[in-house]
Write an enzyme that holds these catalytic residues in place. Sequence first.
Site, PDB file in Angstrom:
ATOM      1  N   LYS A  81     -11.061   8.838  -1.449  1.00 53.28           N
ATOM      2  CA  LYS A  81     -10.270   7.926  -0.621  1.00 53.28           C
ATOM      3  C   LYS A  81     -11.067   7.641   0.635  1.00 53.28           C
ATOM      4  O   LYS A  81     -11.851   8.484   1.082  1.00 53.28           O
ATOM      5  CB  LYS A  81      -8.948   8.599  -0.234  1.00 53.28           C
ATOM      6  CG  LYS A  81      -7.891   7.644   0.245  1.00 53.28           C
ATOM      7  CD  LYS A  81      -7.083   7.071  -0.906  1.00 53.28           C
ATOM      8  CE  LYS A  81      -6.090   6.043  -0.427  1.00 53.28           C
ATOM      9  NZ  LYS A  81      -5.266   5.525  -1.523  1.00 53.28           N
ATOM     10  N   GLY A 184       9.441  -3.903  -2.340  1.00 53.97           N
ATOM     11  CA  GLY A 184       8.183  -4.606  -2.091  1.00 53.97           C
ATOM     12  C   GLY A 184       7.465  -4.908  -3.392  1.00 53.97           C
ATOM     13  O   GLY A 184       8.100  -5.186  -4.421  1.00 53.97           O
TER      14      GLY A 184
HETATM   15  P1  NAD Z   1       4.945  -2.657  -0.245  1.00 56.69           P
HETATM   16  O1  NAD Z   1       4.514  -2.564   1.165  1.00 56.69           O
HETATM   17  O2  NAD Z   1       4.730  -3.931  -0.993  1.00 56.69           O
HETATM   18  O3  NAD Z   1       6.513  -2.310  -0.378  1.00 56.69           O
HETATM   19  C1  NAD Z   1       7.110  -1.279   0.301  1.00 56.69           C
HETATM   20  C2  NAD Z   1       8.499  -1.753   0.662  1.00 56.69           C
HETATM   21  O4  NAD Z   1       9.227  -0.670   1.242  1.00 56.69           O
HETATM   22  C3  NAD Z   1       8.497  -2.879   1.688  1.00 56.69           C
HETATM   23  O5  NAD Z   1       9.299  -3.956   1.203  1.00 56.69           O
HETATM   24  C4  NAD Z   1       9.113  -2.230   2.940  1.00 56.69           C
HETATM   25  O6  NAD Z   1       9.861  -3.144   3.737  1.00 56.69           O
HETATM   26  C5  NAD Z   1       9.995  -1.175   2.321  1.00 56.69           C
HETATM   27  N1  NAD Z   1      10.364  -0.071   3.208  1.00 56.69           N
HETATM   28  C6  NAD Z   1       9.636   0.536   4.179  1.00 56.69           C
HETATM   29  N2  NAD Z   1      10.340   1.509   4.757  1.00 56.69           N
HETATM   30  C7  NAD Z   1      11.544   1.549   4.115  1.00 56.69           C
HETATM   31  C8  NAD Z   1      12.702   2.363   4.250  1.00 56.69           C
HETATM   32  N3  NAD Z   1      12.778   3.330   5.161  1.00 56.69           N
HETATM   33  N4  NAD Z   1      13.736   2.134   3.417  1.00 56.69           N
HETATM   34  C9  NAD Z   1      13.688   1.152   2.490  1.00 56.69           C
HETATM   35  N5  NAD Z   1      12.608   0.347   2.330  1.00 56.69           N
HETATM   36  C10 NAD Z   1      11.563   0.548   3.145  1.00 56.69           C
HETATM   37  O7  NAD Z   1       4.222  -1.437  -0.978  1.00 56.69           O
HETATM   38  P2  NAD Z   1       4.077  -1.199  -2.544  1.00 56.69           P
HETATM   39  O8  NAD Z   1       2.721  -1.610  -2.975  1.00 56.69           O
HETATM   40  O9  NAD Z   1       5.277  -1.740  -3.245  1.00 56.69           O
HETATM   41  O10 NAD Z   1       4.096   0.396  -2.601  1.00 56.69           O
HETATM   42  C11 NAD Z   1       5.310   1.122  -2.520  1.00 56.69           C
HETATM   43  C12 NAD Z   1       5.007   2.603  -2.664  1.00 56.69           C
HETATM   44  O11 NAD Z   1       4.378   2.848  -3.919  1.00 56.69           O
HETATM   45  C13 NAD Z   1       4.063   3.173  -1.596  1.00 56.69           C
HETATM   46  O12 NAD Z   1       4.417   4.508  -1.344  1.00 56.69           O
HETATM   47  C14 NAD Z   1       2.708   3.143  -2.287  1.00 56.69           C
HETATM   48  O13 NAD Z   1       1.829   4.102  -1.744  1.00 56.69           O
HETATM   49  C15 NAD Z   1       3.114   3.493  -3.700  1.00 56.69           C
HETATM   50  N6  NAD Z   1       2.189   3.052  -4.726  1.00 56.69           N
HETATM   51  C16 NAD Z   1       1.893   1.727  -4.851  1.00 56.69           C
HETATM   52  C17 NAD Z   1       1.026   1.317  -5.856  1.00 56.69           C
HETATM   53  C18 NAD Z   1       0.702  -0.140  -6.055  1.00 56.69           C
HETATM   54  O14 NAD Z   1       0.127  -0.467  -7.113  1.00 56.69           O
HETATM   55  N7  NAD Z   1       1.050  -1.034  -5.146  1.00 56.69           N
HETATM   56  C19 NAD Z   1       0.458   2.254  -6.729  1.00 56.69           C
HETATM   57  C20 NAD Z   1       0.801   3.611  -6.585  1.00 56.69           C
HETATM   58  C21 NAD Z   1       1.663   3.989  -5.579  1.00 56.69           C
END
Ligand code: NAD
Length: 354
Positions: A81, A184
Amino acid sequence: MSALWDLPDYDDHEVVHFVRDHASGLSAIIALHSTHLGPAAGGTRFWHYADKTNAVKDVLRLSRGMSYKNAMAGLPMGGGKAVILADEDRTKTPAMLAAFGDAVERLGGRYVTAEDVGISVADMQAVAERTSFVSGLPAEGDNAGGDPGPFTAFGIFLGIQAAAKFKLGRDSMDGVHVAIQGTGSVGGRLARLLAKDGAKLTLADIDADGANDLASELGAEIVSTDEIMQVECDVFSPNALGGVLDDASIAALRSPIVAGGANNQLARPEHGKLLAQREILYAPDYVINAGGIISVASEYFAKTENREVDVAEVRERIAEIPGRLVSIWEEAASSGRTSAEIADARAQELIGRG
Ligand code: NAD
C-alpha cells in the site's frame, strides 16, 4: 514514536520505503508487507494526516490487509500500500504524481499501485505516464478494469446470498431485509443488485440527497445514519467506514448477519468474538470485498501479457467468493473459532507465515 518495527501494525513488513522529492514537495510511504505470492498490490491513498505517525500506522495496517485479501482471493499477488501525505490544503500537483510514479518505477515491479481514497482515475493515469506498474485504469470495450466498485459490489452481493442461505436457509433474496450503511460506489451498486433480486432494503448515507434518490428509485426505506445499525433486519451491510463494529454497536445490532464491503470493519480483532457470542454470522471483510482487486489483478496481468481480459472471466473468479465464505463459516461452526480468526489463519498460511 517508537521504532517502526515495534508498532503492532508492523507485523514483519518486508520493506517500508519513505519517499521524499524536494522539487515537487512529494512525501510518500510505500509499504510492502509480503511479496511471497507475487508483486505486492494495493492502492495509493492521498490523505492529510495531522499526526504523521498515523500515516505510518495507516499504511502498515492497509498493506497487511492487502496481503491477506490478495492471498484469500487466490491471486498471485502479495500485499502493499502507498500513502501520499497531503498538506492541509490537500495540494496535489502533476509534479508530485510524476515523482510518485518515478518512485513506484524504481521498485522495479515489486509494488503495483492503483486508486484508493483521494486518488482519481485521472491521477492514476498521470502516475502511469511514469511507470507501468499501475492498474485500475479505464476499461476499454468489454474488458474488465477501471473502477473496481462494480466488481466489489457483485462479490458482496454473492456473499450476502450465501450468508442468507447458510444462516437463514433462504434460497432466494426475495423478501430478505438488508440494511445498507453507505450508498456510494459499492453500497449503491449493491443496493441495485439486491433490489433486482427481490430483497427489501433500508438505506442510510450522510449524503442524504443521494440516498433519498436511490431509495425512491428502488422502493427502499431510508433511516438516519445513527439508526442504520439498529434496524431489525436479516443482514446488516456496512459499506461506508471502517471500525463500525465495536462494543456498543455490536450490542445494539438486531441482525443475524453482518456482510458488507467496508475495509477493517472490526474496531479491534476481539470484536469478531463479540459477534460470535451474539451468534451473528460475520463475513470477514477482506474475503467478501475482494471483487475489486480480482478485477484490478486481472487487468494488470492481461496488460503485462499483452492480452485482453474479459468481464466473464473476472466474474467467474468473483463467483468463488461465496464458496470461500461458506468454508470459513463451516470451520467456525465446527472449531469454535470465529470466522475472522479462521480467515486470518488461512491468509497467514497462504503467505508463508502460518
Ligand atoms: P464511496 O466513497 O464511494 O462510498 C462511501 C459512502 O459512504 C459515501 O456515499 C459516503 O457519503 C458514505 N458515508 C460516509 N460516512 C458514513 C456514515 N457515517 N454513515 C453512512 N454513510 C456514510 O466509497 P466506496 O468505494 O463505495 O467504498 C466503501 C467502502 O468499501 C470503504 O470502506 C472502502 O474502503 C471499501 N472498499 C471499496 C472497494 C471498491 O472497489 N470501491 C473495494 C474494497 C473495499
